[in-house]
Design a protein around this motif. Structure first.
Motif, PDB file in Angstrom:
ATOM      1  N   ARG A 135       4.744 -11.879  -4.911  1.00  0.00           N
ATOM      2  CA  ARG A 135       5.587 -12.696  -5.787  1.00  0.00           C
ATOM      3  C   ARG A 135       6.759 -13.285  -5.014  1.00  0.00           C
ATOM      4  O   ARG A 135       7.045 -14.487  -5.092  1.00  0.00           O
ATOM      5  CB  ARG A 135       6.104 -11.868  -6.975  1.00  0.00           C
ATOM      6  CG  ARG A 135       6.999 -12.686  -7.913  1.00  0.00           C
ATOM      7  CD  ARG A 135       7.630 -11.852  -9.012  1.00  0.00           C
ATOM      8  NE  ARG A 135       8.495 -10.796  -8.557  1.00  0.00           N
ATOM      9  CZ  ARG A 135       9.747 -10.965  -8.099  1.00  0.00           C
ATOM     10  NH1 ARG A 135      10.278 -12.171  -8.007  1.00  0.00           N
ATOM     11  NH2 ARG A 135      10.468  -9.938  -7.715  1.00  0.00           N
ATOM     12  N   ILE A 136       7.442 -12.434  -4.251  1.00  0.00           N
ATOM     13  CA  ILE A 136       8.621 -12.880  -3.496  1.00  0.00           C
ATOM     14  C   ILE A 136       8.243 -14.000  -2.525  1.00  0.00           C
ATOM     15  O   ILE A 136       8.913 -15.026  -2.454  1.00  0.00           O
ATOM     16  CB  ILE A 136       9.264 -11.698  -2.734  1.00  0.00           C
ATOM     17  CG1 ILE A 136       9.937 -10.735  -3.711  1.00  0.00           C
ATOM     18  CG2 ILE A 136      10.266 -12.194  -1.700  1.00  0.00           C
ATOM     19  CD1 ILE A 136      10.385  -9.421  -3.079  1.00  0.00           C
ATOM     20  N   CYS A 137       7.171 -13.774  -1.769  1.00  0.00           N
ATOM     21  CA  CYS A 137       6.777 -14.772  -0.764  1.00  0.00           C
ATOM     22  C   CYS A 137       6.360 -16.088  -1.407  1.00  0.00           C
ATOM     23  O   CYS A 137       6.740 -17.153  -0.925  1.00  0.00           O
ATOM     24  CB  CYS A 137       5.666 -14.215   0.124  1.00  0.00           C
ATOM     25  SG  CYS A 137       6.275 -12.921   1.239  1.00  0.00           S
TER      26      CYS A 137
ATOM     27  N   LYS B 203      16.892  -5.664  -4.394  1.00  0.00           N
ATOM     28  CA  LYS B 203      16.552  -6.702  -5.375  1.00  0.00           C
ATOM     29  C   LYS B 203      15.347  -6.246  -6.194  1.00  0.00           C
ATOM     30  O   LYS B 203      14.442  -5.604  -5.667  1.00  0.00           O
ATOM     31  CB  LYS B 203      16.183  -8.016  -4.677  1.00  0.00           C
ATOM     32  CG  LYS B 203      17.264  -8.577  -3.780  1.00  0.00           C
ATOM     33  CD  LYS B 203      18.241  -9.364  -4.555  1.00  0.00           C
ATOM     34  CE  LYS B 203      19.217 -10.049  -3.605  1.00  0.00           C
ATOM     35  NZ  LYS B 203      20.207 -10.797  -4.289  1.00  0.00           N
TER      36      LYS B 203
ATOM     37  N   ASP C  32       8.468  -6.238 -12.148  1.00  0.00           N
ATOM     38  CA  ASP C  32       7.887  -5.810 -10.880  1.00  0.00           C
ATOM     39  C   ASP C  32       6.954  -4.612 -10.968  1.00  0.00           C
ATOM     40  O   ASP C  32       6.001  -4.514 -10.216  1.00  0.00           O
ATOM     41  CB  ASP C  32       8.991  -5.502  -9.849  1.00  0.00           C
ATOM     42  CG  ASP C  32       9.569  -6.772  -9.253  1.00  0.00           C
ATOM     43  OD1 ASP C  32       8.977  -7.856  -9.437  1.00  0.00           O
ATOM     44  OD2 ASP C  32      10.620  -6.668  -8.604  1.00  0.00           O
TER      45      ASP C  32
ATOM     46  N   ASP D 201      13.044  -7.125 -10.175  1.00  0.00           N
ATOM     47  CA  ASP D 201      12.787  -7.908 -11.370  1.00  0.00           C
ATOM     48  C   ASP D 201      12.196  -6.950 -12.393  1.00  0.00           C
ATOM     49  O   ASP D 201      11.385  -6.096 -12.032  1.00  0.00           O
ATOM     50  CB  ASP D 201      11.794  -9.030 -11.028  1.00  0.00           C
ATOM     51  CG  ASP D 201      11.598  -9.990 -12.171  1.00  0.00           C
ATOM     52  OD1 ASP D 201      10.756  -9.685 -13.045  1.00  0.00           O
ATOM     53  OD2 ASP D 201      12.264 -11.041 -12.194  1.00  0.00           O
TER      54      ASP D 201
ATOM     55  N   GLN E  84       7.296 -17.201  -4.333  1.00  0.00           N
ATOM     56  CA  GLN E  84       8.438 -17.791  -5.038  1.00  0.00           C
ATOM     57  C   GLN E  84       9.475 -18.376  -4.079  1.00  0.00           C
ATOM     58  O   GLN E  84      10.018 -19.448  -4.316  1.00  0.00           O
ATOM     59  CB  GLN E  84       9.085 -16.742  -5.941  1.00  0.00           C
ATOM     60  CG  GLN E  84      10.252 -17.259  -6.751  1.00  0.00           C
ATOM     61  CD  GLN E  84      10.828 -16.191  -7.671  1.00  0.00           C
ATOM     62  OE1 GLN E  84      10.292 -15.084  -7.790  1.00  0.00           O
ATOM     63  NE2 GLN E  84      11.922 -16.511  -8.317  1.00  0.00           N
ATOM     64  N   PHE E  85       9.756 -17.667  -2.984  1.00  0.00           N
ATOM     65  CA  PHE E  85      10.885 -18.057  -2.148  1.00  0.00           C
ATOM     66  C   PHE E  85      10.524 -18.768  -0.853  1.00  0.00           C
ATOM     67  O   PHE E  85      11.413 -19.224  -0.137  1.00  0.00           O
ATOM     68  CB  PHE E  85      11.765 -16.839  -1.859  1.00  0.00           C
ATOM     69  CG  PHE E  85      12.478 -16.340  -3.078  1.00  0.00           C
ATOM     70  CD1 PHE E  85      13.557 -17.036  -3.597  1.00  0.00           C
ATOM     71  CD2 PHE E  85      12.050 -15.192  -3.735  1.00  0.00           C
ATOM     72  CE1 PHE E  85      14.212 -16.599  -4.735  1.00  0.00           C
ATOM     73  CE2 PHE E  85      12.698 -14.742  -4.882  1.00  0.00           C
ATOM     74  CZ  PHE E  85      13.774 -15.450  -5.380  1.00  0.00           C
TER      75      PHE E  85
ATOM     76  N   ARG F 245      15.169 -14.937   5.170  1.00  0.00           N
ATOM     77  CA  ARG F 245      15.297 -13.698   4.410  1.00  0.00           C
ATOM     78  C   ARG F 245      14.329 -12.679   4.993  1.00  0.00           C
ATOM     79  O   ARG F 245      13.157 -12.988   5.231  1.00  0.00           O
ATOM     80  CB  ARG F 245      14.987 -13.918   2.918  1.00  0.00           C
ATOM     81  CG  ARG F 245      15.961 -14.866   2.212  1.00  0.00           C
ATOM     82  CD  ARG F 245      17.384 -14.323   2.221  1.00  0.00           C
ATOM     83  NE  ARG F 245      18.327 -15.205   1.583  1.00  0.00           N
ATOM     84  CZ  ARG F 245      19.115 -16.070   2.221  1.00  0.00           C
ATOM     85  NH1 ARG F 245      19.053 -16.197   3.516  1.00  0.00           N
ATOM     86  NH2 ARG F 245      19.974 -16.819   1.561  1.00  0.00           N
TER      87      ARG F 245
ATOM     88  N   ILE G  26      12.578  -8.993   4.474  1.00  0.00           N
ATOM     89  CA  ILE G  26      12.225  -8.060   3.411  1.00  0.00           C
ATOM     90  C   ILE G  26      11.431  -6.916   4.044  1.00  0.00           C
ATOM     91  O   ILE G  26      10.545  -7.168   4.861  1.00  0.00           O
ATOM     92  CB  ILE G  26      11.374  -8.767   2.336  1.00  0.00           C
ATOM     93  CG1 ILE G  26      12.052 -10.068   1.908  1.00  0.00           C
ATOM     94  CG2 ILE G  26      11.130  -7.863   1.145  1.00  0.00           C
ATOM     95  CD1 ILE G  26      11.080 -11.170   1.606  1.00  0.00           C
TER      96      ILE G  26
ATOM     97  N   VAL H 111       4.885  -7.134  -5.508  1.00  0.00           N
ATOM     98  CA  VAL H 111       6.250  -7.670  -5.417  1.00  0.00           C
ATOM     99  C   VAL H 111       6.370  -8.567  -4.185  1.00  0.00           C
ATOM    100  O   VAL H 111       6.972  -9.644  -4.247  1.00  0.00           O
ATOM    101  CB  VAL H 111       7.289  -6.518  -5.368  1.00  0.00           C
ATOM    102  CG1 VAL H 111       8.682  -7.047  -5.108  1.00  0.00           C
ATOM    103  CG2 VAL H 111       7.234  -5.709  -6.648  1.00  0.00           C
TER     104      VAL H 111
ATOM    105  N   PRO I  53      13.131  -4.311  -1.794  1.00  0.00           N
ATOM    106  CA  PRO I  53      12.742  -4.413  -3.197  1.00  0.00           C
ATOM    107  C   PRO I  53      13.015  -3.102  -3.953  1.00  0.00           C
ATOM    108  O   PRO I  53      12.831  -2.012  -3.400  1.00  0.00           O
ATOM    109  CB  PRO I  53      11.235  -4.695  -3.135  1.00  0.00           C
ATOM    110  CG  PRO I  53      11.035  -5.332  -1.793  1.00  0.00           C
ATOM    111  CD  PRO I  53      12.020  -4.633  -0.898  1.00  0.00           C
TER     112      PRO I  53
END
Length: 184
Positions: free
Chosen positions: A100-102, A85, A90, A87, A104-105, A12, A14, A97, A46
């Motif tokens: 959080r993304i890194c 994307k 955010d 949330d 989480q994913f 992914r 970003i 953000v 984001p």
């Protein structure tokens, strides 16, 4: 880092606001399009970055306004290759953000973040050293890397010891005057 191999199905990509406002954004995006098409991926933007761009486009600082408006135009023109994307939690500042993304994913995907922000880069690369949360690697590149990408030529060459100092032959230089202290 090879552009095609990193933008695979389990990857992914970003992008941060500052990279979209960079003068090389359009050129970089054009280089990403064939790779995104081939992999079936989209460039993740984001929602907080869209909000930042929208705010900057209304700025009284003309250069900032122009860069943000240009970025929004490029995104609009290439909307089939992006995925916005967000949330509800955010907020309106993008850096948290990305954290959080890194976090989480990274367990599920190999992540590439495009940013010019040196502090954010350092923070995100440190995620790779977490011992409590393991997963895929988080890579961080700047927009210039992608804009100037030339395939395998981007890869660093290993250091090698040279045995010859120069290709030019030695030339004798005649000295007519030796400078003394205080000479100009």
């Amino acid at each position: 880092m090879d552009l095609k191999s990193i933008m695979s199905k389990d990857c992914r990509v970003i992008i941060d606001t500052c990279s979209m406002m960079n003068s090389q954004f359009e050129e970089a995006f054009e280089k990403m399009i064939p790779v995104l098409q081939e992999s079936g991926n989209k460039l993740i933007v984001p929602q907080s970055c869209i909000e930042e761009l929208t705010k900057h486009a209304k700025s009284t600082i003309i250069s900032r306004s122009i860069k943000a408006a240009s970025a929004l135009t490029i995104l609009q023109k290439n909307q089939e290759f992006i995925s916005i994307k967000g949330d509800p939690t955010d907020g309106d500042f993008a850096d948290p953000v990305f954290h959080r993304i890194c976090n989480q994913f990274k367990i599920k995907y190999y992540l590439i973040v495009i940013t010019e922000d040196k502090k954010l880069t350092e923070d995100l690369l440190n995620i790779n050293h977490q011992r409590s949360v393991r997963g895929h690697k988080v890579e961080v590149v700047n927009i210039g890397y992608i804009a100037n990408y030339r395939g395998k030529k981007n890869r660093r060459q290993p250091f090698s010891i040279q045995t010859k100092v120069s290709e030019k032959s030695d030339t004798i230089i005649n000295i007519n005057d030796v400078p003394k202290e205080g000479d100009k």
